[in-house]
Design an enzyme around this catalytic site. Structure first.
Site, mmCIF file in Angstrom:
data_model
loop_
_atom_site.group_PDB
_atom_site.id
_atom_site.type_symbol
_atom_site.label_atom_id
_atom_site.label_comp_id
_atom_site.label_asym_id
_atom_site.label_seq_id
_atom_site.Cartn_x
_atom_site.Cartn_y
_atom_site.Cartn_z
ATOM 1 N N LYS A 142 -12.251 -1.776 7.025
ATOM 2 C CA LYS A 142 -11.430 -2.683 7.826
ATOM 3 C C LYS A 142 -11.789 -2.625 9.305
ATOM 4 C CE LYS A 142 -8.525 -2.882 4.043
ATOM 5 N NZ LYS A 142 -7.726 -2.048 3.159
ATOM 6 N N ASP A 158 -1.582 6.779 6.488
ATOM 7 C CA ASP A 158 -2.615 5.867 6.005
ATOM 8 C C ASP A 158 -2.900 4.884 7.141
ATOM 9 O OD1 ASP A 158 -4.180 3.937 4.833
ATOM 10 O OD2 ASP A 158 -2.799 3.500 3.168
ATOM 11 N N TRP A 204 0.822 -1.214 0.000
ATOM 12 C CA TRP A 204 0.000 0.000 0.000
ATOM 13 C C TRP A 204 0.852 1.258 0.000
ATOM 14 C CZ3 TRP A 204 -4.367 -0.703 -2.031
ATOM 15 C CH2 TRP A 204 -5.112 -1.855 -1.787
HETATM 16 C C1 LIG Z 1 -7.140 -1.563 2.079
HETATM 17 C C2 LIG Z 1 -6.092 -0.541 2.148
HETATM 18 C C3 LIG Z 1 -6.013 0.509 1.214
HETATM 19 C C4 LIG Z 1 -6.924 0.618 0.022
HETATM 20 O O1 LIG Z 1 -8.203 0.848 0.389
HETATM 21 P P1 LIG Z 1 -9.395 0.960 -0.678
HETATM 22 O O2 LIG Z 1 -10.492 1.470 0.200
HETATM 23 O O3 LIG Z 1 -9.639 -0.404 -1.221
HETATM 24 O O4 LIG Z 1 -8.993 1.932 -1.714
HETATM 25 C C5 LIG Z 1 -5.043 1.450 1.390
HETATM 26 N N1 LIG Z 1 -4.165 1.385 2.415
HETATM 27 C C6 LIG Z 1 -4.205 0.388 3.319
HETATM 28 C C7 LIG Z 1 -3.210 0.360 4.433
HETATM 29 C C8 LIG Z 1 -5.165 -0.604 3.215
HETATM 30 O O5 LIG Z 1 -5.220 -1.596 4.111
#
Ligand SMILES: *Cc1c(COP(=O)(O)O)cnc(C)c1O
Length: 361
Positions: free
Chosen positions: A196, A172, A101
């Site tokens: 998540k 993030d 990511w």
């Molecule tokens: C799942 C995830 C993303 C991407 O998320 P989307 O909502 O599918 O765009 C980005 N960064 C991290 C750390 C993630 O776990």
């Protein structure tokens, strides 16, 4: 058979929240209308939105000089929004390449014409530990440092942030949002897709410090922090249902005692699994212990065939979605906030039994 869902995202929601959604679905707050059909301009939804903001503010201790915004487009949308809104001076971003990511975020910024300096990477050891900032890095040449706080696929997490003097920190937190305590003051921008730890897919939370928000000329409206601040996230139709459901999860988390209490529970849950893996003769987790994630735990037998057998047997036992990400292979258990302690214990018991019944010798 009791089913446990270890999916990495969209992921398990608290049972009580699912039940509440079911009960309230035909008539939200006694209105006689479903949350699925109310106007985003109604006072009903205004209250839902304000409650969610206030509860999040309380849970994370978000100071008054930060805005709480709700976007669509997921974490991935923020890979574009962050540089477009924040990298307006130097057009230059620093990155620690801690996994999939982080690399995706860097690629998106490059695609949009920004310069990205990868200051450290642990790609060479398959991201089994975290990269750290090289000493005496000059932060002032960058608009910000992008950090992936929890590496969902690789199973590592920064439990304390890397700090680069003279530059803003962008975090993030998609996969450990509200799962462990962080000090919001350390960051200029925090973002997280809901699916998540916070709610269903479809909404992304953005927490941004006031002084970083300013008009930007060439930016899609749907990614424009300044516009969303002005319009209180209601520039266009927001994802009403995901915001409502996330609001219920925030209330659930408050009732449970907040983020520090949640962190203790998450440490306990992940500890059960790590302790098992560390003594097992069959299964192992290869992550450097101090860098281990609380929420995403990859593990393997070392054999693709045996891993596949374990996944098959687990599924037959009601332990779902344990297949690792295709880039890592093996298995992965996501033990997000909504996973109860019994779910972590059920997985450990299953793996322990599998090992005892399948001793090679
Ligand atoms: C799942 C995830 C993303 C991407 O998320 P989307 O909502 O599918 O765009 C980005 N960064 C991290 C750390 C993630 O776990």
């Amino acid at each position: 058979m009791k089913i446990y869902n270890y999916a990495a995202g969209p992921a398990k929601l608290p049972d009580s929240v699912i039940k509440q959604i079911q009960e309230e679905l035909p008539s939200v707050h006694g209105s006689g209308m479903s949350v699925l059909e109310i106007s985003h301009r109604s006072s009903l939804f205004e209250n839902i939105l304000e409650d969610a903001k206030n509860d999040l503010k309380e849970l994370m201790g978000i100071p008054d000089n930060y805005h709480i915004l709700f976007f669509q487009g997921g974490g991935t949308g923020q890979f574009a929004a962050a540089p477009l809104n924040l990298a307006t001076n130097n057009h230059k971003i620093a990155l620690l390449d801690s996994g999939h990511w982080a690399a995706r975020a860097g690629d998106e910024a490059v695609k949009l014409g920004f310069e990205v300096d990868t200051l450290a990477s642990t790609k060479d050891n398959h991201y089994q530990s975290l990269p750290h900032l090289p000493k005496d890095t000059n932060g002032s040449v960058y608009d910000y440092l992008h950090l992936t706080m929890n590496n969902t696929i690789e199973g590592t997490a920064y439990h304390t942030p890397e700090k680069l003097p003279n530059t803003t920190l962008v975090a993030d937190m998609s996969s450990n949002f509200l799962a462990e305590t962080y000090n919001v003051n350390d960051y200029g921008l925090i973002f997280a897709g809901a699916q998540k730890n916070l709610g269903p897919a479809g909404v992304t939370v953005v927490i941004v410090r006031d002084d970083l928000v300013h008009p930007v000329e060439k930016i899609p409206s749907m990614l424009d922090y300044n516009l969303f601040v002005k319009k209180n996230s209601l520039y266009n139709t927001p994802p009403v249902f995901p915001i409502y459901a996330a609001g219920l999860v925030l209330k659930w988390l408050k009732d449970l005692g907040g983020v520090s209490e949640m962190q203790k529970i998450n440490e306990h849950k992940s500890g059960l699994l790590y302790d098992f893996l560390d003594q097992s003769q069959m299964f192992s987790n290869h992550i450097k212990p101090s860098d281990r994630s609380l929420t995403n735990i990859p593990f393997t037998t070392g054999s693709d065939d045996l891993d596949a057998q374990v996944i098959k047997a687990a599924t037959d036992h009601g332990l779902m979605s344990l297949k690792g990400h295709r880039s890592v292979g093996g298995l992965r258990a996501s033990l997000y906030n909504a996973m109860p302690v019994e779910g972590a214990q059920a997985l450990v018991d299953f793996l322990d039994n599998f090992e005892k019944n399948n001793k090679r010798g």
